[in-house]
Design an enzyme around this catalytic site. Structure first.
Site, PDB file in Angstrom:
ATOM      1  N   SER A   1      56.695  26.117  28.877  1.00 14.67           N
ATOM      2  CA  SER A   1      55.864  25.155  27.866  1.00 14.67           C
ATOM      3  C   SER A   1      56.361  25.300  26.636  1.00 14.67           C
ATOM      4  CB  SER A   1      54.304  25.650  27.925  1.00 14.67           C
ATOM      5  OG  SER A   1      53.593  25.109  26.728  1.00 14.67           O
TER       6      SER A   1
ATOM      7  N   HIS B   1      57.291  21.413  30.050  1.00 16.31           N
ATOM      8  CA  HIS B   1      55.790  21.209  29.975  1.00 16.31           C
ATOM      9  C   HIS B   1      55.450  20.862  28.492  1.00 16.31           C
ATOM     10  CE1 HIS B   1      51.763  21.891  31.779  1.00 16.31           C
ATOM     11  NE2 HIS B   1      51.569  22.352  30.692  1.00 16.31           N
TER      12      HIS B   1
ATOM     13  N   ASP C   1      52.450  20.122  26.178  1.00 12.10           N
ATOM     14  CA  ASP C   1      50.986  20.462  25.943  1.00 12.10           C
ATOM     15  C   ASP C   1      50.319  19.579  24.760  1.00 12.10           C
ATOM     16  OD1 ASP C   1      50.417  22.255  27.873  1.00 12.10           O
ATOM     17  OD2 ASP C   1      51.335  23.808  26.773  1.00 12.10           O
TER      18      ASP C   1
ATOM     19  N   MET D   1      47.190  18.552  22.495  1.00  9.82           N
ATOM     20  CA  MET D   1      45.746  19.060  22.431  1.00  9.82           C
ATOM     21  C   MET D   1      45.197  18.500  21.250  1.00  9.82           C
ATOM     22  SD  MET D   1      46.294  23.093  22.703  1.00  9.82           S
ATOM     23  CE  MET D   1      47.385  23.849  24.162  1.00  9.82           C
TER      24      MET D   1
ATOM     25  N   HIS E   1      50.938  17.138  29.561  1.00 12.19           N
ATOM     26  CA  HIS E   1      49.433  17.973  29.873  1.00 12.19           C
ATOM     27  C   HIS E   1      48.572  17.639  28.897  1.00 12.19           C
ATOM     28  CE1 HIS E   1      47.160  21.810  30.555  1.00 12.19           C
ATOM     29  NE2 HIS E   1      46.207  20.698  30.642  1.00 12.19           N
TER      30      HIS E   1
ATOM     31  N   MET F   1      45.315  17.388  26.948  1.00  9.43           N
ATOM     32  CA  MET F   1      44.109  18.381  26.469  1.00  9.43           C
ATOM     33  C   MET F   1      43.463  17.338  25.443  1.00  9.43           C
ATOM     34  SD  MET F   1      45.695  22.198  26.946  1.00  9.43           S
ATOM     35  CE  MET F   1      47.608  21.290  26.842  1.00  9.43           C
TER      36      MET F   1
ATOM     37  N   MET G   1      44.547  25.511  35.772  1.00  7.41           N
ATOM     38  CA  MET G   1      44.599  26.426  34.715  1.00  7.41           C
ATOM     39  C   MET G   1      44.281  27.794  35.131  1.00  7.41           C
ATOM     40  SD  MET G   1      45.372  24.420  32.183  1.00  7.41           S
ATOM     41  CE  MET G   1      45.521  25.400  31.016  1.00  7.41           C
TER      42      MET G   1
ATOM     43  N   ASP H   1      49.223  26.788  35.399  1.00  8.41           N
ATOM     44  CA  ASP H   1      49.468  26.786  34.105  1.00  8.41           C
ATOM     45  C   ASP H   1      48.502  27.962  32.963  1.00  8.41           C
ATOM     46  OD1 ASP H   1      50.175  26.428  31.113  1.00  8.41           O
ATOM     47  OD2 ASP H   1      49.151  24.205  31.322  1.00  8.41           O
TER      48      ASP H   1
HETATM   49  C1  DX5 Z   1      47.174  26.403  27.473  1.00  6.48           C
HETATM   50  C2  DX5 Z   1      48.469  25.485  27.809  1.00  6.48           C
HETATM   51  C3  DX5 Z   1      49.499  26.132  28.510  1.00  6.48           C
HETATM   52  C4  DX5 Z   1      50.149  27.219  27.664  1.00  6.48           C
HETATM   53  C5  DX5 Z   1      50.614  28.157  28.479  1.00  6.48           C
HETATM   54  O1  DX5 Z   1      46.098  25.487  27.120  1.00  6.48           O
HETATM   55  O2  DX5 Z   1      48.075  24.319  28.705  1.00  6.48           O
HETATM   56  O3  DX5 Z   1      50.778  25.179  28.874  1.00  6.48           O
HETATM   57  O4  DX5 Z   1      51.004  26.839  26.646  1.00  6.48           O
HETATM   58  O5  DX5 Z   1      50.997  29.355  27.724  1.00  6.48           O
HETATM   59  P1  DX5 Z   1      51.357  30.857  28.315  1.00  6.48           P
HETATM   60  O6  DX5 Z   1      52.316  30.710  29.577  1.00  6.48           O
HETATM   61  O7  DX5 Z   1      51.665  31.482  27.327  1.00  6.48           O
HETATM   62  O8  DX5 Z   1      50.122  31.303  29.044  1.00  6.48           O
HETATM   63 ZN    ZN Z   2      49.760  23.314  29.746  1.00  6.02          ZN
END
Ligand code: DX5
Ligand code: ZN
Length: 229
Positions: free
Chosen positions: A7, A32, A34, A36, A65, A67, A136, A178
């Site tokens: 990620s 990956h 992310d 947000m 991903h 969110m 998750m 994840d």
């Molecule tokens: C959390 C993200 C993950 C995060 C994982 O909301 O979707 O992808 O970056 O990070 P680690 O591996 O540090 O838990």
């Molecule tokens: Zn993620």
């Protein structure tokens, strides 16, 4: 059969391009990504412009991903920005089946993401529209959180559903995990049925002390643990 998807949330954003190239050269499989939005989750990260910027740097699959809420317009934007796989949380879409179809229609593989407390019922009628199920291991929003142990039982439940579906349909669905994946728990997580592993802080946190931002040794350590699973 096991895939590792670093990620970039935990990458050094002042040199993001290099971080993407180096982590793939160090032996990772997917990137990956992310997304947000400060509404669906309490954090704000990156959007399609950044996806478009890293796209030319690698041939690796970009695993977006979402969110974020709503999801449908973002699906279109990320497909145009070069995403290969797009997953979203069912709570963030008014019409889950439609959003899954939009992802496929835009030429991407599709995934549905389950928070720790989200029931698996959302899978009942959409298996044909899925290429990936993402569980998750933490509540979404931040890297570096601890893996929630109840996720192991949930992984076993999804593994059983996917195995039954694959036997009946002959079609493959990946099971991705994840959040909170580390060297010391990845084998147990694989044993519970995951085949694709996101790791943010475990990978990018391990390379930062070195001078070259290389990740060969942490990725080799993760793979060595996976070989025991
Ligand atoms: C959390 C993200 C993950 C995060 C994982 O909301 O979707 O992808 O970056 O990070 P680690 O591996 O540090 O838990
Ligand atoms: Zn993620």
């Amino acid at each position: 059969m096991y895939l590792i998807a670093p990620s970039i949330l935990s990458a050094d954003f002042t040199r993001l391009g290099e971080e993407v190239v180096n982590v793939i050269e160090s032996g990772a499989d997917w990137i990956h990504f992310d997304v947000m939005d400060n509404h669906y989750v309490p954090n704000l990260t990156v959007g399609p412009l950044v996806c478009e910027a890293i796209r030319p740097l690698t041939r690796a699959l970009i695993d977006v991903h979402l969110m974020a809420r709503p999801v449908d317009r973002l699906i279109h934007d990320f497909a145009r920005a070069g995403a290969n796989l797009i997953s979203f949380h069912p709570e963030a879409s008014e019409h889950v089946d439609r959003s899954l179809a939009l992802i496929r229609d835009s030429g991407c593989q599709s995934g549905l993401v389950f928070n720790p407390a989200t029931p698996l019922d959302y899978l009942d009628y959409v298996m044909d529209k899925l290429d990936l199920v993402l569980l998750m291991g933490v509540n979404p929003g931040f890297g570096g959180q601890a893996f929630i142990p109840a996720t192991l039982a949930k992984l076993r439940a999804v593994r059983a559903r996917i195995d039954a579906y694959e036997r009946a349909s002959g079609r493959r669905i990946r099971l991705e995990i994840d959040g909170g994946v580390k060297v010391d728990n990845i084998a147990e997580i694989a044993g519970a049925g995951a085949d694709t592993f996101v790791a943010g802080s475990a990978i990018y946190g391990a390379g930062q002390d070195g001078d070259a931002h290389r990740y060969d040794s942490i990725i080799a350590d993760l793979r060595a643990e996976l070989a025991k699973a």
